[in-house]
Design a protein around this motif. Structure first.
Motif, PDB file in Angstrom:
ATOM      1  N   LEU A 149       0.823  -1.204   0.000  1.00  0.00           N
ATOM      2  CA  LEU A 149       0.000   0.000   0.000  1.00  0.00           C
ATOM      3  C   LEU A 149       0.863   1.261   0.000  1.00  0.00           C
ATOM      4  CD1 LEU A 149      -2.770  -1.115   2.507  1.00  0.00           C
ATOM      5  CD2 LEU A 149      -3.052  -0.724   0.053  1.00  0.00           C
ATOM      6  N   LYS A 150       1.972   1.215   0.729  1.00  0.00           N
ATOM      7  CA  LYS A 150       2.885   2.355   0.711  1.00  0.00           C
ATOM      8  C   LYS A 150       3.481   2.553  -0.682  1.00  0.00           C
ATOM      9  CE  LYS A 150       4.354   2.757   5.539  1.00  0.00           C
ATOM     10  NZ  LYS A 150       5.503   2.775   6.466  1.00  0.00           N
ATOM     11  N   LYS A 151       3.775   1.447  -1.371  1.00  0.00           N
ATOM     12  CA  LYS A 151       4.335   1.544  -2.721  1.00  0.00           C
ATOM     13  C   LYS A 151       3.311   2.131  -3.695  1.00  0.00           C
ATOM     14  CE  LYS A 151       7.882  -2.052  -2.444  1.00  0.00           C
ATOM     15  NZ  LYS A 151       8.328  -3.395  -2.940  1.00  0.00           N
ATOM     16  N   VAL A 152       2.059   1.710  -3.551  1.00  0.00           N
ATOM     17  CA  VAL A 152       1.004   2.274  -4.400  1.00  0.00           C
ATOM     18  C   VAL A 152       0.881   3.773  -4.146  1.00  0.00           C
ATOM     19  CG1 VAL A 152      -1.481   2.311  -4.843  1.00  0.00           C
ATOM     20  CG2 VAL A 152      -0.295   0.126  -4.637  1.00  0.00           C
ATOM     21  N   GLY A 153       0.863   4.149  -2.869  1.00  0.00           N
ATOM     22  CA  GLY A 153       0.771   5.565  -2.520  1.00  0.00           C
ATOM     23  C   GLY A 153       1.969   6.352  -3.024  1.00  0.00           C
ATOM     24  N   GLU A 154       3.156   5.765  -2.902  1.00  0.00           N
ATOM     25  CA  GLU A 154       4.364   6.425  -3.388  1.00  0.00           C
ATOM     26  C   GLU A 154       4.291   6.653  -4.899  1.00  0.00           C
ATOM     27  OE1 GLU A 154       9.200   5.552  -3.655  1.00  0.00           O
ATOM     28  OE2 GLU A 154       7.901   4.285  -2.413  1.00  0.00           O
ATOM     29  N   SER A 155       3.786   5.656  -5.621  1.00  0.00           N
ATOM     30  CA  SER A 155       3.639   5.781  -7.070  1.00  0.00           C
ATOM     31  C   SER A 155       2.645   6.877  -7.433  1.00  0.00           C
ATOM     32  CB  SER A 155       3.191   4.446  -7.660  1.00  0.00           C
ATOM     33  OG  SER A 155       3.042   4.533  -9.060  1.00  0.00           O
ATOM     34  N   LEU A 156       1.524   6.931  -6.714  1.00  0.00           N
ATOM     35  CA  LEU A 156       0.530   7.978  -6.973  1.00  0.00           C
ATOM     36  C   LEU A 156       1.115   9.360  -6.699  1.00  0.00           C
ATOM     37  CD1 LEU A 156      -2.590   6.244  -5.384  1.00  0.00           C
ATOM     38  CD2 LEU A 156      -2.327   6.839  -7.801  1.00  0.00           C
ATOM     39  N   ARG A 157       1.846   9.485  -5.605  1.00  0.00           N
ATOM     40  CA  ARG A 157       2.459  10.776  -5.288  1.00  0.00           C
ATOM     41  C   ARG A 157       3.461  11.180  -6.366  1.00  0.00           C
ATOM     42  NH1 ARG A 157       5.795  12.606   0.207  1.00  0.00           N
ATOM     43  NH2 ARG A 157       6.923  14.330  -0.779  1.00  0.00           N
ATOM     44  N   ARG A 158       4.273  10.225  -6.806  1.00  0.00           N
ATOM     45  CA  ARG A 158       5.277  10.522  -7.832  1.00  0.00           C
ATOM     46  C   ARG A 158       4.611  11.002  -9.123  1.00  0.00           C
ATOM     47  NH1 ARG A 158       8.081   6.309  -7.053  1.00  0.00           N
ATOM     48  NH2 ARG A 158       7.052   4.971  -8.571  1.00  0.00           N
ATOM     49  N   ASP A 159       3.513  10.359  -9.487  1.00  0.00           N
ATOM     50  CA  ASP A 159       2.812  10.771 -10.700  1.00  0.00           C
ATOM     51  C   ASP A 159       2.169  12.145 -10.525  1.00  0.00           C
ATOM     52  OD1 ASP A 159       2.941   8.718 -12.867  1.00  0.00           O
ATOM     53  OD2 ASP A 159       2.297   7.428 -11.248  1.00  0.00           O
ATOM     54  N   TYR A 160       1.671  12.416  -9.344  1.00  0.00           N
ATOM     55  CA  TYR A 160       1.087  13.742  -9.080  1.00  0.00           C
ATOM     56  C   TYR A 160       2.148  14.825  -9.268  1.00  0.00           C
ATOM     57  CZ  TYR A 160      -1.416  17.539  -6.775  1.00  0.00           C
ATOM     58  OH  TYR A 160      -2.025  18.745  -6.507  1.00  0.00           O
ATOM     59  N   GLU A 161       3.332  14.582  -8.747  1.00  0.00           N
ATOM     60  CA  GLU A 161       4.372  15.611  -8.743  1.00  0.00           C
ATOM     61  C   GLU A 161       5.111  15.716 -10.071  1.00  0.00           C
ATOM     62  OE1 GLU A 161       6.636  14.382  -5.330  1.00  0.00           O
ATOM     63  OE2 GLU A 161       5.487  15.701  -3.986  1.00  0.00           O
ATOM     64  N   ARG A 162       5.129  14.620 -10.867  1.00  0.00           N
ATOM     65  CA  ARG A 162       5.961  14.641 -12.067  1.00  0.00           C
ATOM     66  C   ARG A 162       5.191  14.666 -13.381  1.00  0.00           C
ATOM     67  NH1 ARG A 162      10.639  10.114 -10.608  1.00  0.00           N
ATOM     68  NH2 ARG A 162      11.299  11.040  -8.607  1.00  0.00           N
ATOM     69  N   THR A 163       4.072  13.954 -13.441  1.00  0.00           N
ATOM     70  CA  THR A 163       3.439  13.784 -14.752  1.00  0.00           C
ATOM     71  C   THR A 163       1.999  14.280 -14.843  1.00  0.00           C
ATOM     72  OG1 THR A 163       2.642  11.530 -14.260  1.00  0.00           O
ATOM     73  CG2 THR A 163       4.872  11.741 -15.174  1.00  0.00           C
ATOM     74  N   ALA A 164       1.329  14.474 -13.723  1.00  0.00           N
ATOM     75  CA  ALA A 164      -0.070  14.908 -13.776  1.00  0.00           C
ATOM     76  C   ALA A 164      -0.151  16.330 -14.322  1.00  0.00           C
ATOM     77  CB  ALA A 164      -0.703  14.832 -12.395  1.00  0.00           C
ATOM     78  N   LYS A 165      -0.945  16.507 -15.383  1.00  0.00           N
ATOM     79  CA  LYS A 165      -0.979  17.797 -16.059  1.00  0.00           C
ATOM     80  C   LYS A 165      -2.330  18.491 -15.981  1.00  0.00           C
ATOM     81  CE  LYS A 165       2.592  16.418 -19.375  1.00  0.00           C
ATOM     82  NZ  LYS A 165       2.902  16.163 -20.796  1.00  0.00           N
TER      83      LYS A 165
END
Length: 269
Positions: A149-165
């Protein structure tokens, strides 16, 4: 109804193979098939739903197989069909509920996460988050570990900060993180705040959105009282439009984080 559903899924698989081989398919054919599948599921009586659900969510012959087969096809028609497929999954698991969605929950979540990260079209990226949010809302998968679950959350956070437009994608990421916090017991340490979808990170992002969206609007209103035309004419700028989609995600994130802060953040190392 089972035979009709199997026939539609078989047709969809054939179209998926053509789309995958040629990077394009007959215009709207896959969308039309998925629409037919949705109509079959929506028209089904409750007693028929378990059997139909097992077929529809089967990872080898069901709708998940279509998403896997077309994962590297970026033609607009195919992307539109993929978005419709994600939406169909979301609506179906929301209808059938926790028990009937549990058997393939981990595979659905992991596939949707993988597809979300690789999607190029924002509409499809947003649609891929739908099943994830629905599964989290039902506390699925049941046997999810704290580490995954932490890995899923980490992935979501990374996408929010890097790729979400787009505001829609950003809002849905916040809602996915909020659903994770609200429905799973994850013990966050202070050191997790640097990389995970930590409650503190989530609430800070959400408060920043509200300050940017509502705070700036309030400031503009104060400046413009009794003098709106003069201020607008002097600056040459329109007042900032409030994005309710983004605000919606921020509010869910704040509500979830406030619930999480007392009991899910440990200061111990």
């Amino acid at each position: 109804m089972e035979s009709a559903l199997r026939e539609s899924l078989t047709r969809l698989a054939r179209v998926a193979r053509r789309e995958s081989a040629h990077a394009v398919g007959p215009e709207d054919e896959s969308k039309q098939i998925i629409a037919t599948i949705q109509e079959t599921l929506e028209a089904a009586h409750e007693e028929d739903i378990p059997a139909l659900s097992a077929i529809f969510l089967d990872p080898d012959v069901g709708i998940l197989n279509y998403l896997k087969e077309t994962s590297n096809v970026f033609a607009k028609d195919v992307q539109a069909a993929r978005a419709k497929a994600f939406d169909a999954i979301t609506k179906h698991i929301e209808r059938v509920g926790q028990n009937q969605s549990s058997s393939n929950a981990r595979e659905m979540r992991d596939l949707c996460m993988q597809q979300f990260r690789s999607e190029q079209q924002n509409t499809t990226k947003a649609a891929a988050l739908g099943p994830i949010i629905a599964l989290f809302g039902m506390q699925l998968p049941f046997d999810a570990t704290e580490e995954e679950l932490k890995k899923v959350g980490e992935s979501l956070r990374r996408d929010y900060e890097r790729t979400a437009k787009t505001p829609t994608v950003k809002s849905l990421i916040l809602k996915a993180c909020a659903a994770l916090h609200a429905n799973f017991d994850v013990d966050y340490k202070e050191e997790d705040a640097a990389r995970d979808a930590h409650p503190r990170w989530l609430i800070n992002k959400a408060l920043g959105i509200l300050d940017d969206q509502i705070g700036s609007a309030d400031s503009d209103d104060d400046d413009d009282v009794g003098n709106e035309e003069e201020v607008k004419g002097a600056s040459g700028k329109e007042k900032k439009k409030i994005d309710m989609v983004l605000i919606s995600g921020a509010l869910e994130a704040i509500a979830s984080s406030l619930q999480s802060v007392p009991d899910k953040i440990s200061t111990s190392s």
